[in-house]
Design a protein around this motif. Structure first.
Motif, PDB file in Angstrom:
ATOM      1  N   LEU A 171       0.786  -1.237   0.000  1.00 21.23           N
ATOM      2  CA  LEU A 171       0.000   0.000   0.000  1.00 21.23           C
ATOM      3  C   LEU A 171       0.823   1.295   0.000  1.00 21.23           C
ATOM      4  O   LEU A 171       0.441   2.259  -0.694  1.00 21.23           O
ATOM      5  CB  LEU A 171      -0.959  -0.003   1.201  1.00 21.23           C
ATOM      6  N   PRO A 172       1.909   1.411   0.756  1.00 15.72           N
ATOM      7  CA  PRO A 172       2.646   2.679   0.769  1.00 15.72           C
ATOM      8  C   PRO A 172       3.074   3.102  -0.639  1.00 15.72           C
ATOM      9  O   PRO A 172       3.622   2.316  -1.403  1.00 15.72           O
ATOM     10  CB  PRO A 172       3.857   2.380   1.661  1.00 15.72           C
ATOM     11  N   GLY A 173       2.789   4.352  -0.974  1.00 17.25           N
ATOM     12  CA  GLY A 173       3.162   4.888  -2.269  1.00 17.25           C
ATOM     13  C   GLY A 173       2.059   4.856  -3.304  1.00 17.25           C
ATOM     14  O   GLY A 173       2.148   5.543  -4.333  1.00 17.25           O
ATOM     15  N   LEU A 174       0.990   4.065  -3.060  1.00 23.50           N
ATOM     16  CA  LEU A 174      -0.096   3.983  -4.036  1.00 23.50           C
ATOM     17  C   LEU A 174      -0.888   5.284  -4.074  1.00 23.50           C
ATOM     18  O   LEU A 174      -1.139   5.914  -3.045  1.00 23.50           O
ATOM     19  CB  LEU A 174      -1.042   2.825  -3.697  1.00 23.50           C
ATOM     20  N   ALA A 309      -1.665  10.396  -2.078  1.00 21.11           N
ATOM     21  CA  ALA A 309      -1.023   9.071  -2.099  1.00 21.11           C
ATOM     22  C   ALA A 309      -0.870   8.556  -0.671  1.00 21.11           C
ATOM     23  O   ALA A 309      -0.873   9.330   0.299  1.00 21.11           O
ATOM     24  CB  ALA A 309       0.337   9.138  -2.785  1.00 21.11           C
ATOM     25  N   ILE A 310      -0.765   7.244  -0.554  1.00 17.63           N
ATOM     26  CA  ILE A 310      -0.613   6.635   0.770  1.00 17.63           C
ATOM     27  C   ILE A 310       0.827   6.802   1.224  1.00 17.63           C
ATOM     28  O   ILE A 310       1.755   6.253   0.620  1.00 17.63           O
ATOM     29  CB  ILE A 310      -0.995   5.149   0.733  1.00 17.63           C
ATOM     30  N   GLU A 311       1.011   7.576   2.282  1.00 14.75           N
ATOM     31  CA  GLU A 311       2.348   7.826   2.805  1.00 14.75           C
ATOM     32  C   GLU A 311       2.774   6.753   3.790  1.00 14.75           C
ATOM     33  O   GLU A 311       3.935   6.321   3.805  1.00 14.75           O
ATOM     34  CB  GLU A 311       2.392   9.197   3.480  1.00 14.75           C
ATOM     35  N   HIS A 312       1.839   6.305   4.631  1.00 12.83           N
ATOM     36  CA  HIS A 312       2.189   5.338   5.668  1.00 12.83           C
ATOM     37  C   HIS A 312       0.958   4.492   5.992  1.00 12.83           C
ATOM     38  O   HIS A 312      -0.183   4.952   5.871  1.00 12.83           O
ATOM     39  CB  HIS A 312       2.658   6.058   6.935  1.00 12.83           C
ATOM     40  N   GLN A 326      -0.846   6.023  18.809  1.00 15.46           N
ATOM     41  CA  GLN A 326       0.234   5.506  17.977  1.00 15.46           C
ATOM     42  C   GLN A 326       0.390   6.350  16.715  1.00 15.46           C
ATOM     43  O   GLN A 326       1.515   6.668  16.304  1.00 15.46           O
ATOM     44  CB  GLN A 326      -0.053   4.047  17.615  1.00 15.46           C
ATOM     45  N   VAL A 327      -0.750   6.698  16.107  1.00 18.06           N
ATOM     46  CA  VAL A 327      -0.708   7.543  14.912  1.00 18.06           C
ATOM     47  C   VAL A 327      -0.139   8.919  15.256  1.00 18.06           C
ATOM     48  O   VAL A 327       0.689   9.473  14.519  1.00 18.06           O
ATOM     49  CB  VAL A 327      -2.115   7.676  14.302  1.00 18.06           C
ATOM     50  N   LEU A 328      -0.569   9.458  16.375  1.00 17.53           N
ATOM     51  CA  LEU A 328      -0.088  10.773  16.808  1.00 17.53           C
ATOM     52  C   LEU A 328       1.426  10.752  17.023  1.00 17.53           C
ATOM     53  O   LEU A 328       2.136  11.682  16.614  1.00 17.53           O
ATOM     54  CB  LEU A 328      -0.809  11.185  18.087  1.00 17.53           C
TER      55      LEU A 328
END
Length: 337
Positions: A171-174, A309-312, A326-328
Motif C-alpha cells: 500500500l505505501p506509495g499507491l 497518495a498513501i504515505e504510511h 500511535q498515529v499521533l
C-alpha cells in the motif's frame, strides 16, 4: 434393600430419599434393628420423583404420578390425575414466561433509552431494532466473549494479538483511487480529492451498539474487537492529531451511513465516518478483509494519505483503544516540511 442401595439405583442422594419419606411419598418398613428396609417397588417411585422434579414439578405434587404407578399402571402418567398434574405445571410455566417476558421488555426499554440518550438518532423500537443496515445481523455479535451486553468502550485483557500477514505491504506509495463515499455529514467524500497535506483514514470492521450483543466468536478473531474503543481514542486525540499536521480524520467501514451516523452522535465524534458497503476501497487498493457471519468485513488498518497518495500504513493495529496515540506519535516523529 438399604437406603444407600435405593438411592444409588434411583440416581438420588440418601438425603433426598429421607426427604421423600418425610413427605410420605415412600414408606419403608422398619426392621427389628431399626434400619429401613425398602422393596423393589420403591425404586421406580424414587426414580419418578427425581424425573418429575427435574421437569420443575415440586416434589409434593408428584403424588398423583406415584399413585398411578402404585395402582399398577405401566407409566406414571397413564392416569387422568397425572395429566392434570402436567397441565398445572405447564400453566404455571406459561405464567412465569409471560411475567419474565414483560419484565425483559421493560428492561430492554430502559436499556435503549439509556444507550441512545446522548444521540439525536431516534431510539429504535422493537420491530426496527437491529435493522440498521447491511450488517444489522451483526447487532447480535458479542464484543466481549461470552458476556452479554458487554462494555464496548473497554477491552478485555486476553484479546488475541493480530499478526502481520503482509497483506498491507503493497500500500505505501499507491495513489488514492477515484472512489467517492457517503459521509455521515451528508456529503460525498472523494478519496482521490482529500487535498494537500495529511489525512488520517482509519478502517475498521464494524461497531456494535450498547443495547445489543456481538455474536459468539467475535472476540476470538485477532484484531476484530475494539471498534468503539478505537473511535473514542481518535475522538479524544482529535485536536492533537490536527495540531500535529493532520488535515482531517475519517473512519471508514462497510456499515451504512445511517448506522454510522448513530455512532457519531452517540460517541460525540468530532470527525465524519465514510461508508463503503460494497468494499470498493478494498477491491481497488487490495485492502485486507475477512469473512464473518456470512459477510465480508474490512480488517483494521489506518492509512496516512498525503497529497493524494498513501504515505504510511498502520497494519496490523493493536491495541485499538490506543491506536490514535500511535498515529499521533508517528506524526510527531515524522513532521511534514
Amino acid at each position: 434393600m438399604k437406603i444407600g442401595e435405593l438411592a444409588g439405583r434411583a440416581g438420588v442422594t440418601v438425603k433426598a430419599v429421607r426427604y421423600y419419606e418425610s413427605l410420605g411419598l415412600v414408606t419403608p418398613r422398619r426392621l427389628a434393628n431399626g434400619y429401613r428396609d425398602y422393596t423393589e417397588d420403591d425404586a421406580p417411585l424414587v426414580h419418578e420423583i427425581r424425573v418429575l422434579s427435574g421437569l420443575g414439578i415440586p416434589v409434593e405434587r408428584t403424588r398423583p404420578f406415584l399413585a398411578c404407578l402404585a395402582a399398577g399402571q405401566q407409566h406414571a402418567d397413564d392416569c387422568p390425575e397425572s395429566l392434570a398434574g402436567y397441565r398445572e405445571a405447564v400453566d404455571e410455566l406459561t405464567e412465569r414466561i409471560e411475567a419474565l417476558t414483560a419484565r425483559r421488555a421493560i428492561l430492554m426499554h430502559h436499556l435503549r433509552q439509556a444507550a441512545y440518550r446522548n444521540s439525536s438518532i431516534p431510539v429504535p423500537d422493537d420491530e426496527a431494532h437491529g435493522k440498521h443496515g447491511k450488517h444489522a445481523k451483526h447487532g447480535k455479535h458479542r464484543e466481549r466473549g461470552e458476556h452479554p451486553m458487554s462494555d464496548l468502550y473497554r477491552l478485555p485483557a486476553d484479546l488475541p494479538v493480530p499478526e502481520d500477514d503482509g497483506a498491507a505491504d503493497h500500500l505505501p506509495g499507491l495513489k488514492m483511487p477515484r472512489i467517492e463515499l457517503s459521509s455521515t455529514t451528508g456529503e460525498t467524500v472523494g478519496l482521490h480529492a482529500l487535498g494537500t497535506g495529511r489525512t488520517v483514514v482509519y478502517v475498521y470492521p464494524l461497531t456494535g451498539r450498547p443495547d445489543a450483543d456481538l455474536s459468539h466468536g467475535w472476540d476470538s478473531i485477532p484484531g476484530a474487537r475494539g471498534c468503539t474503543a478505537e473511535a473514542c481514542d481518535f475522538r479524544d486525540h482529535h485536536h492533537e492529531l490536527l495540531a500535529a499536521g493532520a488535515r482531517g480524520v475519517f473512519g471508514l467501514s462497510s456499515q451504512d451511513t445511517g448506522y454510522q451516523r448513530e455512532v457519531v452522535e452517540r460517541l460525540r465524534l468530532p470527525f465524519a465516518m465514510l461508508s463503503d458497503p460494497r468494499l470498493s476501497t478494498a477491491a481497488v487498493l487490495g485492502l485486507p478483509t475477512f469473512a464473518f457471519g456470512g459477510a465480508t468485513l474490512f480488517k483494521r488498518l489506518t492509512l496516512v494519505i498525503r497529497d493524494g497518495a498513501i504515505e504510511h500504513v498502520f497494519y496490523p493495529v493493536f491495541p485499538p483503544d490506543e491506536h490514535a496515540q500511535q498515529v499521533l506519535a508517528w506524526m510527531r516523529d515524522n513532521p511534514t516540511a
